[in-house]
Design a protein around this motif. Structure first.
Motif, mmCIF file in Angstrom:
data_model
loop_
_atom_site.group_PDB
_atom_site.id
_atom_site.type_symbol
_atom_site.label_atom_id
_atom_site.label_comp_id
_atom_site.label_asym_id
_atom_site.label_seq_id
_atom_site.Cartn_x
_atom_site.Cartn_y
_atom_site.Cartn_z
ATOM 1 N N ASN A 170 -30.121 24.040 72.988
ATOM 2 C CA ASN A 170 -30.051 23.601 74.392
ATOM 3 C C ASN A 170 -31.237 22.734 74.773
ATOM 4 N N GLN A 226 -27.632 26.362 80.628
ATOM 5 C CA GLN A 226 -26.727 25.771 79.647
ATOM 6 C C GLN A 226 -25.653 24.942 80.336
ATOM 7 N N ILE A 254 -24.825 20.906 79.723
ATOM 8 C CA ILE A 254 -23.484 20.400 79.431
ATOM 9 C C ILE A 254 -23.071 19.368 80.477
ATOM 10 N N MET A 273 -18.682 22.913 73.278
ATOM 11 C CA MET A 273 -18.057 24.142 73.761
ATOM 12 C C MET A 273 -17.453 24.924 72.579
ATOM 13 N N SER A 315 -20.253 26.519 70.717
ATOM 14 C CA SER A 315 -20.732 27.673 71.472
ATOM 15 C C SER A 315 -19.813 28.874 71.245
ATOM 16 N N ASP A 357 -19.987 26.740 79.692
ATOM 17 C CA ASP A 357 -19.707 25.371 79.250
ATOM 18 C C ASP A 357 -18.620 24.737 80.110
#
Length: 191
Positions: free
Chosen positions: A23, A71, A75, A108, A111, A121
């Motif tokens: 991140n 986060q 994004i 995503m 993740s 996300d």
């Protein structure tokens, strides 16, 4: 009345680990590319994007019981950058090649592979899309207009003022009264 939590919730990225460093790298890289690219010379607009995105994420985060939005903010930045650079080819760890607009979706999926919840996300993608639509898509539609206007006080604080064409400098500051480099050298080294 812990007002600072409205800002600090964007500064927490979880415990130190792979996800944290991932991140941090993405936040630094895409924030920098946005600032040097589509927001060059428009610092107030850049700050307004942060404030607008932060406000929406906080609002949506309350309804979804999400308390740490760092986060999602990353994004959002990645989404806005990727939509403004649609023809750039990306490579994810040498395994996957794709166009830039797919980057938030690839992140995503990554993740999800790491075992994280994709709700954060999705929130970042949704807020990034709202900003992108209101800033870049809707104003260019027939009958569309710019809905996101950067407040004047942000422009006053962050943007450099334009030069006044009627400004008359003092006589000693005028270029014709400045000694030339050759004159200065002769004064320093007389023959």
């Amino acid at each position: 009345f812990q007002i600072w939590r409205l800002i600090t919730n964007f500064l927490f990225f979880g415990p130190l680990g792979f996800s944290f460093f991932f991140n941090m790298i993405f936040l630094y890289r895409y924030c920098r590319m946005l600032e040097e690219g589509s927001f060059r010379g428009r610092t107030a607009d850049f700050v307004f994007m942060f404030l607008f995105g932060g406000f929406l994420m906080t609002l949506f985060g309350l309804f979804a019981s999400l308390f740490f939005l760092g986060q999602a903010f990353t994004i959002m930045l990645v989404y806005v950058w990727s939509r403004r650079n649609p023809y750039i080819r990306m490579n994810f760890f040498g395994l996957l090649n794709f166009q830039a607009p797919f980057l938030p979706w690839v992140l995503m999926g990554f993740s999800l592979l790491l075992g994280n919840s994709i709700i954060i996300d999705l929130l970042g993608i949704a807020v990034g899309h709202i900003y992108y639509f209101l800033e870049d898509v809707f104003p260019n539609q027939p009958g569309g207009k710019k809905l996101l206007l950067t407040p004047g006080f942000l422009k006053m604080v962050f943007d450099t003022p334009e030069e006044d064409p009627n400004y008359n400098p003092l006589p000693e500051d005028r270029p014709e009264n400045q000694p030339r480099v050759q004159d200065q050298n002769q004064q320093q080294h007389p023959q």
